[in-house]
Enzyme design. Structure first.
Site, mmCIF file in Angstrom:
data_model
loop_
_atom_site.group_PDB
_atom_site.id
_atom_site.type_symbol
_atom_site.label_atom_id
_atom_site.label_comp_id
_atom_site.label_asym_id
_atom_site.label_seq_id
_atom_site.Cartn_x
_atom_site.Cartn_y
_atom_site.Cartn_z
ATOM 1 N N HIS A 113 -35.235 15.489 -49.978
ATOM 2 C CA HIS A 113 -35.962 14.214 -50.038
ATOM 3 C C HIS A 113 -36.976 14.001 -48.907
ATOM 4 O O HIS A 113 -37.945 13.276 -49.068
ATOM 5 C CB HIS A 113 -34.986 13.028 -50.114
ATOM 6 C CG HIS A 113 -34.318 12.690 -48.812
ATOM 7 N ND1 HIS A 113 -33.215 13.362 -48.345
ATOM 8 C CD2 HIS A 113 -34.603 11.755 -47.874
ATOM 9 C CE1 HIS A 113 -32.847 12.855 -47.190
ATOM 10 N NE2 HIS A 113 -33.677 11.879 -46.875
ATOM 11 N N ASP A 114 -36.757 14.629 -47.744
ATOM 12 C CA ASP A 114 -37.700 14.442 -46.636
ATOM 13 C C ASP A 114 -38.624 15.632 -46.452
ATOM 14 O O ASP A 114 -39.245 15.782 -45.397
ATOM 15 C CB ASP A 114 -36.926 14.198 -45.324
ATOM 16 C CG ASP A 114 -36.604 12.718 -45.142
ATOM 17 O OD1 ASP A 114 -37.259 11.870 -45.791
ATOM 18 O OD2 ASP A 114 -35.696 12.408 -44.344
ATOM 19 N N HIS A 133 -44.896 10.855 -45.655
ATOM 20 C CA HIS A 133 -44.012 11.951 -46.099
ATOM 21 C C HIS A 133 -43.515 11.736 -47.537
ATOM 22 O O HIS A 133 -43.171 12.688 -48.230
ATOM 23 C CB HIS A 133 -42.837 12.155 -45.139
ATOM 24 C CG HIS A 133 -41.678 11.214 -45.315
ATOM 25 N ND1 HIS A 133 -41.669 9.938 -44.807
ATOM 26 C CD2 HIS A 133 -40.484 11.371 -45.950
ATOM 27 C CE1 HIS A 133 -40.509 9.358 -45.121
ATOM 28 N NE2 HIS A 133 -39.769 10.213 -45.815
ATOM 29 N N ASP A 170 -29.554 7.395 -47.383
ATOM 30 C CA ASP A 170 -30.509 7.733 -46.318
ATOM 31 C C ASP A 170 -30.314 6.810 -45.116
ATOM 32 O O ASP A 170 -30.209 7.251 -43.962
ATOM 33 C CB ASP A 170 -31.930 7.587 -46.897
ATOM 34 C CG ASP A 170 -32.993 8.169 -45.971
ATOM 35 O OD1 ASP A 170 -32.636 8.938 -45.055
ATOM 36 O OD2 ASP A 170 -34.185 7.843 -46.174
ATOM 37 N N LYS A 185 -42.017 15.611 -44.758
ATOM 38 C CA LYS A 185 -42.204 15.481 -43.294
ATOM 39 C C LYS A 185 -42.810 16.750 -42.702
ATOM 40 O O LYS A 185 -43.210 16.758 -41.543
ATOM 41 C CB LYS A 185 -40.859 15.155 -42.632
ATOM 42 C CG LYS A 185 -40.469 13.690 -42.811
ATOM 43 C CD LYS A 185 -39.297 13.308 -41.948
ATOM 44 C CE LYS A 185 -38.977 11.831 -42.153
ATOM 45 N NZ LYS A 185 -37.678 11.460 -41.570
HETATM 46 FE FE LIG Z 1 -37.400 9.728 -45.877
#
Ligand SMILES: [Fe+2]
Length: 353
Positions: A208-209, A237, A290, A212
């Site tokens: 999910h990240d 992101h 999260d 970034k």
């Molecule tokens: Fe995030």
């Protein structure tokens, strides 16, 4: 040419037919009664049987029935000296290939035998094709299953590598994506979602990240509060993640879920400020997981805040920023079911029919 068995209680007929057929190249055995015939059958693979119908003790029709009982699909030609409609019907019903009248002329004998052998050949050919087809099908299934397994392994490794790339870049968030993926999957199970959605959420959590990767490292590891501009860069992101994952087709819309994972149901989230109905349930689940994981972990600009603080945060914002059902499921897991945040990479099925 083929192997033939002649069954007749009259020696002269056995001998004559044997000579006729051997001259044509057939291999011929003879039996004077059905007991001898069945014995020979156990020892040889015949292509055709020619049998008299009226013999002492066991008749030709009974022999035919016994052969059919043994699942022998060899063609049987019945011969009779006194043909009647009844005997013809009985023979055909029992599965005789043909029915001929004695005495047989050489021409008729060869005609019925050659026809039967031709049909036998076709039947054998069909059987061989069916067997070959079956073998081919099994082989094909095994190959497809092996290739699918290899493909799933490759994709699982790719997801693991993609997930770990973020950790190498920003060790401070080590395990964040795995922990979020595992927690989100457990929340989804608690809510009662299907296995395919649960697996999809887990994989999406692991990635999910990923956006970034496009955020400058100095900003990710900055030990003090971010400026507005820096925070705007961090927010990007979600857009980058969507772009990176847009071609991944799994059991849930991975790119869309990642795009929405910072949205809040009151519209205060980013990047689009979506509201309740516009936000996917999968994203609402990821959002809660999260926040809980991030608040309990250390960050460059603050130490971990503790699980209870994190749970209070989602509880306070229940129904306002976070989906109420998701918050309830998460609180049940931690407060009543003693859920522990898991850091290991869990393999999922990835594909569903
Ligand atoms: Fe995030």
């Amino acid at each position: 040419m083929g192997q033939i068995l002649i069954v007749d209680d009259e020696k002269s007929i056995r001998t004559t037919l044997k000579i006729f057929l051997e001259r044509e190249g057939y291999v011929v055995d003879t039996a004077e009664n059905t007991v001898v015939a069945l014995d020979l059958f156990d020892q040889n693979a015949y292509d055709l049987v020619l049998t008299d119908i009226i013999m002492p003790k066991v008749t030709g029709v009974e022999l035919l029935e016994k052969l059919r009982h043994r699942a022998v699909d060899v063609p049987v030609i019945i011969m009779t000296g006194e043909p009647t409609v009844d005997t013809a019907i009985t023979a055909v019903k029992a599965g005789a290939f043909d029915y001929v009248r004695k005495p047989l002329t050489k021409a008729i004998l060869l005609k019925v035998v050659n026809e039967a052998m031709h049909v036998r050949g076709l039947m054998e050919h069909k059987k061989r094709l069916e067997e070959e087809n079956q073998i081919y099908q099994h082989h094909l299934e095994a190959v497809v299953s092996k290739r699918t397994e290899a493909l799933v392994k490759t994709i699982q490794s790719t997801i693991s590598v993609m997930s770990c790339m973020m950790e190498l870049r920003d060790p401070y968030t080590a395990g964040h994506q795995r922990k979020v993926g595992n927690m989100a999957a457990t929340i989804a199970r608690e809510i009662g979602m299907t296995d395919r959605v649960i697996d999809g959420i887990r994989v999406t959590g692991y990635l999910h990240d990923i956006g970034k990767i496009a955020v400058p490292l100095e900003i990710l590891i900055k030990p003090s509060k971010l400026t507005r501009l820096e925070f705007d860069m961090v927010k990007e992101h979600t857009n980058s993640g969507r772009l990176l994952l847009q071609n991944i087709g799994l059991s849930i819309p991975v790119a869309e879920v990642v795009w929405q994972h910072h949205e809040r149901i009151d519209g205060s989230g980013y990047p689009r400020g979506l509201k309740k109905e516009q936000i996917l349930m999968e994203s609402s689940i990821l959002a809660v997981a999260d926040v809980v994981e991030a608040m309990t972990s250390h960050r460059p600009y603050r130490p971990g805040l503790g699980l209870e603080t994190a749970l209070k945060e989602i509880e306070t914002k229940r129904g306002r920023e976070f989906e109420a059902d998701v918050v309830d499921a998460c609180l049940t897991l931690f407060r009543r079911k003693d859920y522990q945040i898991e850091d290991q990479f869990v393999h999922t099925r990835l594909f569903y029919e």
